[in-house]
Motif scaffolding. Structure first.
Motif, PDB file in Angstrom:
ATOM      1  N   UNK A 104       0.822  -1.220   0.000  1.00 23.61           N
ATOM      2  CA  UNK A 104       0.000   0.000   0.000  1.00 23.61           C
ATOM      3  C   UNK A 104       0.855   1.269   0.000  1.00 23.61           C
ATOM      4  N   UNK A 105       2.047   1.156   0.542  1.00 26.79           N
ATOM      5  CA  UNK A 105       2.942   2.309   0.629  1.00 26.79           C
ATOM      6  C   UNK A 105       4.300   1.911   0.061  1.00 26.79           C
ATOM      7  N   UNK A 106       4.785   2.663  -0.914  1.00 32.15           N
ATOM      8  CA  UNK A 106       6.053   2.314  -1.582  1.00 32.15           C
ATOM      9  C   UNK A 106       7.206   3.177  -1.095  1.00 32.15           C
ATOM     10  N   UNK A 107       7.003   3.923  -0.050  1.00 35.63           N
ATOM     11  CA  UNK A 107       8.082   4.724   0.503  1.00 35.63           C
ATOM     12  C   UNK A 107       8.103   4.622   2.017  1.00 35.63           C
ATOM     13  N   UNK A 108       9.284   4.502   2.604  1.00 33.47           N
ATOM     14  CA  UNK A 108       9.464   4.379   4.046  1.00 33.47           C
ATOM     15  C   UNK A 108      10.053   5.681   4.572  1.00 33.47           C
ATOM     16  N   UNK A 109       9.610   6.103   5.741  1.00 34.15           N
ATOM     17  CA  UNK A 109      10.123   7.323   6.368  1.00 34.15           C
ATOM     18  C   UNK A 109      11.591   7.102   6.721  1.00 34.15           C
ATOM     19  N   UNK A 110      12.481   7.718   5.957  1.00 35.29           N
ATOM     20  CA  UNK A 110      13.913   7.483   6.133  1.00 35.29           C
ATOM     21  C   UNK A 110      14.437   8.076   7.428  1.00 35.29           C
ATOM     22  N   UNK A 111      13.715   9.103   7.991  1.00 33.46           N
ATOM     23  CA  UNK A 111      14.174   9.688   9.258  1.00 33.46           C
ATOM     24  C   UNK A 111      14.093   8.683  10.394  1.00 33.46           C
ATOM     25  N   UNK A 112      13.072   7.802  10.380  1.00 32.31           N
ATOM     26  CA  UNK A 112      12.964   6.774  11.413  1.00 32.31           C
ATOM     27  C   UNK A 112      14.082   5.747  11.248  1.00 32.31           C
ATOM     28  N   UNK A 113      14.435   5.456   9.989  1.00 29.75           N
ATOM     29  CA  UNK A 113      15.539   4.523   9.734  1.00 29.75           C
ATOM     30  C   UNK A 113      16.843   5.081  10.291  1.00 29.75           C
ATOM     31  N   UNK A 114      17.094   6.388  10.048  1.00 32.28           N
ATOM     32  CA  UNK A 114      18.308   7.005  10.549  1.00 32.28           C
ATOM     33  C   UNK A 114      18.323   7.041  12.072  1.00 32.28           C
ATOM     34  N   UNK A 115      17.145   7.303  12.688  1.00 29.35           N
ATOM     35  CA  UNK A 115      17.069   7.327  14.154  1.00 29.35           C
ATOM     36  C   UNK A 115      17.427   5.962  14.730  1.00 29.35           C
ATOM     37  N   UNK A 116      16.948   4.876  14.100  1.00 33.03           N
ATOM     38  CA  UNK A 116      17.260   3.530  14.566  1.00 33.03           C
ATOM     39  C   UNK A 116      18.755   3.260  14.452  1.00 33.03           C
ATOM     40  N   UNK A 117      19.342   3.599  13.321  1.00 34.73           N
ATOM     41  CA  UNK A 117      20.764   3.326  13.099  1.00 34.73           C
ATOM     42  C   UNK A 117      21.649   4.165  14.012  1.00 34.73           C
ATOM     43  N   UNK A 118      21.151   5.343  14.438  1.00 35.13           N
ATOM     44  CA  UNK A 118      21.940   6.195  15.318  1.00 35.13           C
ATOM     45  C   UNK A 118      21.798   5.801  16.789  1.00 35.13           C
ATOM     46  N   UNK A 119      21.017   4.753  17.039  1.00 35.38           N
ATOM     47  CA  UNK A 119      20.920   4.221  18.400  1.00 35.38           C
ATOM     48  C   UNK A 119      20.031   4.996  19.338  1.00 35.38           C
TER      49      UNK A 119
END
Length: 489
Positions: A104-119
């Protein structure tokens, strides 16, 4: 039931407990979901990294080809609660193992991805490609090409669609049991709370009701007070004290009413004596004249009878005037008035009476003195004072009327050498008028003292004029009435 105090307490307690229960239930559910997400995301934090490391394609930074989709399918078979996607560096969904219409959605919020990777602190929820705007916990790992460049991300949803379906099925099965236990606990807690409220809140009210019922049986003439022991409830103690204060006021008012009734009875007794005396005299003179032989009838008897009739008429007129004053039917119309005009009118009225009674009436002249008063009402005051002075001053006595200025103010003085007044009568005359105070009378030697209706009228009239009166009197030596001219100019 709702109209009773117990019913309202039960309804209020039930509503409060229900609202508290719903609020606690929501808080507990949200807190439980938060804890579950935190535990699951913490356990699977390195899941995407491990998947990327063990898969040769992902470890080389490949984000899309047929072999990669096959690999994603195999990984999802090992973890049915996971949904695996590859993303480009901007967060666009590239590869996945699902039908195209499921995405249904073909784009992911990249800011949440960066927040996860930054710990940052967990849980962190990201975009779920299989829903419209729903957020879920995830694990993510960056993918790098052999030359070290960022080619995209391996994005793993923890608790995917299959997990949600099974969880909904289980919750639907357990929901009736949970609600049954919850409602049963709510009903039990409400019953216990209502019992406590009934015991500790309504028991003092019952005692108060019983005490009021016992108080109702007592005669109002006795001292009334609630026989309640001190209560631990501050409100009930205050209510008890307030009721006792009201009861004291009621008892005081009742005593005042009793005194007022006694005063009115005494007033009527004195009035009947005053009316009876001239009426008896009138009838006695007329009977004597009628039974006398025609040729021996003395016309002076008719003159005496006429004088008694006039006295009776005067008393009745005074009573009507006093009633009108006490009912507020007479109002003052204040204006500038020469004092000499009032004195001249009084002199014309009472000079003949004083001469006939053998009394010296001296009214001083003062042409320049102005009063701010109602001339008609002030004239009535002077008429009543002089009428009383004439009636209670013996032949050979003296009455003086004059104006006097003292350090305390200006006064109009009426002084006689009559029988004087009692101290109680003087104090009552000097007080502000009241419809229920006992009326005044002069000192007499009769069994029933003669009622001073004229002085009662004087007190009411002076109140309308805004003047006070001061009295100095000695029994059998005379009285001195001083009207304070507060509006003197």
């Amino acid at each position: 039931m709702v109209n009773s105090l117990f019913g309202r307490i039960l309804l209020l307690a039930s509503t409060c407990v229900l609202l508290l229960f719903i609020g606690f239930w929501q808080w507990f559910s949200l807190n439980q979901q938060h804890s579950q997400r935190l535990v699951q995301q913490s356990l699977h934090r390195e899941l995407a990294t491990h998947m990327a490391e063990i898969n040769p394609l992902l470890s080389q930074g490949i984000t899309s080809n047929a072999a990669l989709k096959e690999a994603l399918h195999d990984l999802m078979l090992l973890g049915p609660s996971f949904e695996i996607y590859t993303l480009d560096p901007q967060g666009k969904v590239i590869a996945f193992d699902a039908k195209e219409e499921q995405i249904k959605t073909h784009g992911v919020d990249i800011t949440k991805v960066q927040a996860f990777l930054q710990g940052e602190s967990l849980p962190i929820q990201g975009t779920d490609p299989r829903s419209d705007g729903q957020q879920k916990i995830f694990s993510v790992s960056p993918l790098h090409s052999p030359d070290g460049a960022l080619s995209g991300y391996l994005y793993v949803i923890i608790g995917g669609e299959a997990f949600d379906n099974w969880q909904s099925l289980i919750q639907a099965k357990d929901l009736p049991q949970r609600w049954g236990v919850a409602l049963g606990g709510w009903a039990l807690f409400t019953l216990i709370l209502f019992s406590l409220l009934l015991r500790y809140l309504t028991r003092p009210l019952k005692r108060l009701t019983q005490a009021l019922g016992e108080l109702e049986q007592k005669p109002i003439s006795q001292p009334l007070a609630l026989p309640l022991a001190p209560s631990r409830s501050q409100e009930m103690a205050q209510l008890n004290a307030q009721i006792n204060r009201l009861l004291q006021e009621v008892a005081q008012k009742q005593r005042q009413v009793t005194q007022q009734q006694a005063a009115k009875q005494e007033f009527l007794l004195h009035l009947s004596h005053d009316l009876k005396t001239p009426l008896t005299t009138l009838l006695g003179y007329l009977d004597t004249w009628l039974i006398s032989p025609v040729d021996e009838r003395d016309d002076s008897l008719l003159e005496y009878a006429s004088a008694s009739g006039q006295r009776l008429q005067q008393l009745l007129a005074q009573m009507l005037e006093l009633a009108a004053l006490e009912n507020g039917q007479i109002k003052a119309n204040l204006r500038k008035t020469p004092l000499q005009a009032l004195l001249d009118e009084v002199n014309q009225t009472f000079a003949p009476k004083a001469k006939q009674a053998g009394i010296s009436l001296n009214i001083c002249r003062d042409e320049g003195l102005l009063l701010y008063t109602d001339p008609q009402l002030m004239g009535r005051v002077l008429n009543n004072l002089l009428d009383n002075a004439l009636r209670h001053t013996p032949a050979g006595g003296e009455i003086n009327v004059y104006a006097q200025t003292l350090p305390s103010g200006s006064y109009l003085v009426i002084q006689d050498t009559g029988s004087g007044m009692q101290a109680q009568a003087i104090a009552t005359l000097e007080q502000p008028p009241s419809q229920t105070q006992p009326e005044l009378y002069y000192c007499q030697g009769d069994a029933l003292p003669q009622l001073g209706v004229g002085l009662a009228i004087v007190r009411q009239l002076l109140a309308r004029l805004g003047c006070r009166i001061e009295v100095q009197s000695t029994v059998d030596r005379g009285s001195r009435f001083m009207i304070a001219l507060s509006h003197y100019q």
